[in-house]
Design an enzyme around this catalytic site. Structure first.
Site, short mmCIF file in Angstrom:
data_model
loop_
_atom_site.label_atom_id
_atom_site.label_comp_id
_atom_site.label_asym_id
_atom_site.label_seq_id
_atom_site.Cartn_x
_atom_site.Cartn_y
_atom_site.Cartn_z
N GLN A 175 -5.40 -0.92 -1.47
CA GLN A 175 -4.20 -1.01 -0.95
C GLN A 175 -3.15 -1.79 -1.94
O GLN A 175 -2.02 -2.22 -1.63
CB GLN A 175 -4.23 -1.65 0.36
CG GLN A 175 -5.14 -1.09 1.23
CD GLN A 175 -5.57 -1.64 2.58
OE1 GLN A 175 -6.57 -1.47 2.93
NE2 GLN A 175 -4.46 -2.16 3.36
N ARG A 202 -6.10 -4.27 10.38
CA ARG A 202 -4.70 -3.82 10.88
C ARG A 202 -4.17 -5.09 11.66
O ARG A 202 -3.71 -5.01 12.85
CB ARG A 202 -4.83 -2.79 12.04
CG ARG A 202 -3.89 -1.76 12.15
CD ARG A 202 -3.90 -0.56 12.73
NE ARG A 202 -2.62 0.12 12.89
CZ ARG A 202 -2.59 1.30 13.47
NH1 ARG A 202 -3.73 1.85 13.79
NH2 ARG A 202 -1.51 2.10 13.37
N CYS A 203 -3.99 -6.07 10.87
CA CYS A 203 -3.26 -7.24 11.31
C CYS A 203 -2.92 -8.05 10.39
O CYS A 203 -3.33 -7.98 9.23
CB CYS A 203 -3.94 -8.03 12.39
SG CYS A 203 -5.28 -8.61 11.86
N GLU A 239 0.75 -2.94 13.13
CA GLU A 239 -0.46 -3.48 13.74
C GLU A 239 -0.04 -4.18 15.10
O GLU A 239 -1.29 -4.68 15.61
CB GLU A 239 -0.68 -4.58 12.55
CG GLU A 239 -0.87 -3.96 11.36
CD GLU A 239 -0.89 -4.67 10.20
OE1 GLU A 239 -0.54 -5.95 10.14
OE2 GLU A 239 -1.53 -4.77 9.00
#
Lengths: 194, 792
Positions: B221, B368-369, B738
């Site tokens: 990523q 996801r945060c 998120e």
């Protein structure tokens, strides 16, 4: 993890019970098992090869008969072993309980299986399904040998159910798993099948 | 004629995702799709035990297999000074174990062979002798008197504690508690979970001795961070390293860290001078790569009888596994945990945090945060519900009473963050209206009279998204800005490159929309490219919902630079002075004669064919954007459930989501993000966790045990919106990817606990499995799901 299975053989309970006295015979029924040594009475050493799909584990270890109960016709076995390439360990406490039925003998098997390492990673669901497949083979082999003994033949000459190939065990275990999923979604709830 | 912004695919257009065209045709290009000539394949031998000393590794069997080219062990890596590597959290992590293994699944050896099957056979032929050691599977065990020392490799490490950290005002908070009418308490565990992207990790390293260039295709990523890390770890010059992150099958934070497999494939390629491909299997991904959460949360809230919150105390015990390898960009040891309570006006708060080593996989990631925000908001909303219950106040009213007011921005949170904007009460009202709050309460009462258990759970929160600013956020010292480079061709078509990296977020679609908004070039005329460090401008990658807040802002800023140059060209073409022209979408015109104008495309052509004297030809530029602050979206999630007291099974009746993420670039993609996030929130509340038995075996290393929700189980979601533009973002957008994962879980859990109100149950730890709920319902006590768990 606790696993319960049962199977039936169409032989009288006394014959089956006698069969259980002969551990090398019993071991010969379990696919992938070879006994290598009898350390003392009721204490054996051996290897168990489990091959399911891409998974191939070979355990070397000990099995001891802890208890034989002639009155209840039940037997308790303590087995444990280490995977030969260091990929984990297995310990099992097995109870087999014989019960007379109208057509023969039902054997109730309960196992408390503890896996560590590679075997543990394959998941409880898969281990239970593979165990069920192995148990079926065990029952079929035992049935064949009992029939041979009853007919006065040498049970070691009887064709064993071929030690199942990894592929076929994986396939049969997968079928069991799929059936379970199918039941969960499409069949009426039955706690015994979950 | 003025352009219609939505028609050209600008802001607010629910434009179809450009990338889907290739994905739905099976034409995506993932790492595993890349095939290089002469490529070899690598497989990893992993530790079966959680904690054991390595006594002997016999690799001779592997070399007997035809096609095995190389076997690497920790000893070989250590001889090349690659036994250990630095983590993103200033700790060290073993690449291949040398002295002992510290978690089940740890990399112990690897085999490189002609094909992956031979490599796997080679792995099977390696015999390793271990001496088992006592495993540690939770923080309580880590500090027990007889606990073994996990990190005996570290000089000066005498216990299993990673850090002690605190933030907030201890004196003010003590004072608040002294003045409180009521003190409410809660104690819970946010279990370990795994992002589990559909594509596992992998890499292809290709070292070319003739050019000294190392090219690595990698599931990452953050390609530029990887390039820097590889340069530092492998001691290769940075300009000779090219990291290519092609299409990614999801990331969710899992693909931020540097994993040993990447490093091994690189070393193998250097040694063998052939490309080496490593593709992780799903079990390997689940048991060894970056997990999320695994925090014990304890809290107290000081309350006045009228419902005003006076102060909060928080303590966290976080389980980091064998190595402190948190992939987080802040200087705060426990990430952004102290963003908790940002939406409430609370004068005093104090947080203490302690981190622990255990014999579990390392590498906590922000699943996801933004890092630890999920735990923070879950804790906040569970605490808020418990406090409302203790006061006997309605949970919606209690929130309303303590919200930060719309005219109170920027607002300093009790832990020192500065929130930017919001309309919290309005969001709550939209949510309550949509769910029919008052009606449901009546319905709930009627149902209770008939022995049925209905519950409603609310979760409202604002969270910090989009690190950084560079003052407070960096990775290994590299500041958390991001970048965009825009090249407009002479026909007015353009290529845009950014330092972010899409993994499903739809950058190829939305970035073009920002260009369309700024320049009036139709979105379909802009191609977006990311993930190749040889071509993309330096950026910090995509995670923590930072793409739109940071890289998206850079896209705006670079477009404005292009517009500024185009204005000069337009003045030249129109033969007027620059001050005399105005801009409307896609066109400059003479203010006094609006019919006289030139389009952006005409300016582009002129940039290559007719520039004014003294101007450089061409129309391209770049922008590096360092945001002044994080963005603070707000969300209100409300779930209603029915709990079956006879089985412990709970069903979701309805879910209402009200999201305020500022200006929406592509509403369809935003809605997709919210639905995806709510699905993961539901999963965490209901079924999804990675846990361990007493021996440290990972129970959850396969998809029969690690349950992901399918379309079958996932409830429907009703989405609503409120728009409060972000005051410091060029187009007013805030992060969104998120929010629902962060705020969602508490709505479900609060709903189930609400259904059990009056039974003495204050908490059931996630996931709310039927057996846990059943135990709570029948035994009337809290149920904790901390490891080690029963495996039956």
């Amino acid at each position: 993890m606790k696993i319960a299975n049962e199977f039936e053989v169409d032989q009288p309970i006394d014959d089956v019970w006698e069969f259980f006295d002969d551990i090398p015979q019993v071991a010969a029924c379990l696919p992938g098992t070879t006994l290598t040594d009898e350390v003392e009475d009721d204490h054996y050493q051996g290897n168990v090869l489990i091959s399911a799909g891409p998974v191939k584990l070979e355990f070397a270890g000990d099995a001891k008969i802890l208890e034989r109960n002639n009155a209840d016709r039940s037997i308790t076995v303590d087995a444990n072993g280490a995977e030969k390439k260091g990929r984990g360990q297995a310990a099992m406490m097995l109870d087999a309980d014989l019960n007379e039925t109208a057509t023969g003998t039902r054997v109730d098997v309960t196992m408390d299986l503890q896996l560590s390492g590679a075997a543990a990673q394959y998941g409880r669901g898969l281990v239970k399904d593979v165990t069920a497949v192995l148990m079926d083979d065990f029952a079929a082999n035992m049935q064949n040998r009992l029939v041979a003994i009853a007919a006065g033949l040498d049970p070691n000459q009887v064709d064993a159910v071929k030690p199942a190939s990894g592929f076929s065990i994986a396939l049969r275990a997968a079928r069991t798993a799929l059936a379970r999923v199918f039941r969960r979604f499409f069949m009426p709830y039955n706690p015994e099948l979950v | 004629m003025t352009l219609d912004e939505v028609k050209i695919g600008g802001l607010g257009a629910s434009r179809r995702r450009v990338e889907d065209n290739r994905f739905i045709r099976g034409k995506g290009n993932y790492v595993d799709d890349v095939v290089l000539p002469g490529m070899l394949h690598m497989e990893i031998v992993r530790s079966p035990l959680a904690h054991a000393r390595i006594k002997k590794i016999d690799i001779s069997g592997a070399y007997k297999i035809p096609g095995v080219r190389l076997v690497m062990t920790g000893e070989m890596m250590a001889a090349r000074n690659l036994g250990w590597m630095p983590t993103l959290s200033y700790d060290t992590q073993a690449i291949l174990a040398t002295d002992k293994v510290r978690f089940q699944g740890q990399e112990v050896a690897c085999v490189i062979a002609d094909d992956p099957y031979i490599a796997r056979d080679g792995c099977e032929a390696i015999v390793i002798e271990y001496e088992p050691l006592q495993p540690v599977v939770n923080p309580m065990q880590a500090v027990a008197p007889d606990a073994p020392l996990i990190r005996d490799d570290k000089v000066n490490q005498t216990d299993n504690i990673v850090f002690d950290w605190e933030v907030g005002d201890v004196i003010g908070t003590d004072q608040a508690f002294a003045e409180a009418d009521v003190v409410s308490e809660i104690d819970m565990h946010y279990p370990r979970s795994h992002p589990s992207p559909i594509e596992a990790c992998g890499s292809i390293a290709d070292y070319d001795r003739s050019t000294s260039k190392l090219t690595v295709y990698m599931t990452t990523q953050a390609p530029h961070i990887i390039r820097a890390a590889v340069s530092l770890v492998a001691e290769l010059p940075e300009h000779m390293i090219r990291i290519i992150s092609p299409d990614l099958g999801g990331g969710f934070g899992n693909k931020v860290p540097v994993y040993p497999g990447y490093v091994m494939s690189i070393l193998a390629s250097i040694l063998l001078e052939q490309p080496v491909k490593w593709i992780e299997d799903k079990s390997g991904n689940l048991i060894s790569t970056g997990f999320g959460r695994d925090v014990y949360l304890k809290g107290q809230m000081a309350l006045r009888n009228d419902g005003k919150i006076l102060g909060v105390r928080m303590h966290t015990d976080s389980d980091h596994g064998a190595f402190f390898a948190d992939a987080q960009p802040s200087k705060f040891k426990i990430g952004l945990m102290h963003s908790a309570f940002a939406c409430y006006d609370i004068p005093n708060a104090h947080l203490t945090a302690r981190g622990y080593y255990t014999n579990k996989a390392p590498g906590g990631v922000a699943y996801r945060c933004s890092f630890r925000v999920t735990e923070a908001m879950f804790f906040q909303e569970r605490m808020v519900q418990a406090a409302a219950d203790d006061l006997g106040m309605d949970q919606a009213e209690f929130r309303r009473k303590n919200f930060v007011r719309d005219d109170d921005f920027p607002h300093r949170t009790p832990f020192g963050f500065l929130t930017d904007s919001g309309q919290y009460e309005k969001c709550l009202d939209v949510g309550l209206e949509a769910i029919g709050y008052d009606d449901f309460l009546k319905q709930k009462e009627e149902a209770a009279a008939r022995g049925r258990l209905l519950g409603i759970g609310i979760s409202t929160m604002t969270e910090p998204l989009g690190a950084g600013n560079s003052r407070e956020y960096d990775i290994l010292g590299i500041k958390m800005f991001d970048s965009a480079e825009l090249r407009v061709h002479m026909t007015g078509k353009a290529i845009l490159r950014t330092g972010a990296k899409t993994q499903g977020q739809g950058h190829e679609t939305t970035w073009a929309q920002i260009v369309a908004h700024e320049l009036g070039i139709p979105a379909e005329d802009v191609v977006v490219e990311e993930g190749d460090t040889d071509t993309a401008p330096f950026g910090m990658g995509t995670y923590a919902s930072r793409s739109t807040p940071v890289a998206g802002a850079a896209v705006s800023m670079v477009s404005r630079k292009i517009r500024a140059k185009s204005r000069k060209i337009a003045a030249h073409l129109l033969e007027v002075s620059e001050e005399d022209i105005d801009w409307e979408l896609g066109r400059f015109y003479v203010r006094s004669a609006p019919d006289r104008g030139v389009t952006i495309q005409e300016c582009a052509m002129a940039a290559y064919s007719n520039v004014p004297d003294g101007m450089e030809p061409g129309l391209e530029n770049n922008a590096y954007y360092d945001p002044p602050n994080l963005t603070w979206p707000f969300a209100c999630y409300i779930a209603t459930v029915e709990v079956d007291p006879l089985t412990g099974v709970w069903d979701v009746l309805r879910v209402v989501a009200v999201d305020d993420c500022g200006v929406r670039i592509n509403p369809m993609i935003v809605e997709g993000q919210i639905m995806g996030g709510l699905t993961e929130a539901y999963a965490m509340a209901n079924m999804q966790f990675i846990t361990f038995d007493a021996d440290g075996n990972c129970v959850g290393g396969n998809y029969m045990d690690y349950l992901l929700p399918t379309a079958w189980e996932t409830p429907g979601f009703e989405l609503h919106e409120v728009v409060t533009p972000c005051p410091h973002h060029p187009i007013g957008a805030k992060g969104i990817g998120e929010c629902a994962t962060v705020g969602g879980p508490a709505a479900f859990v609060n709903a189930v606990i609400d259904a059990l109100k009056g039974t003495g149950v204050r908490n059931i730890d996630m996931p709310l499995l039927p057996d846990r709920v059943y135990e709570a319902v029948t035994q009337h006590h809290d149920v904790s799901g901390a490891p080690p768990v029963k495996t039956d």
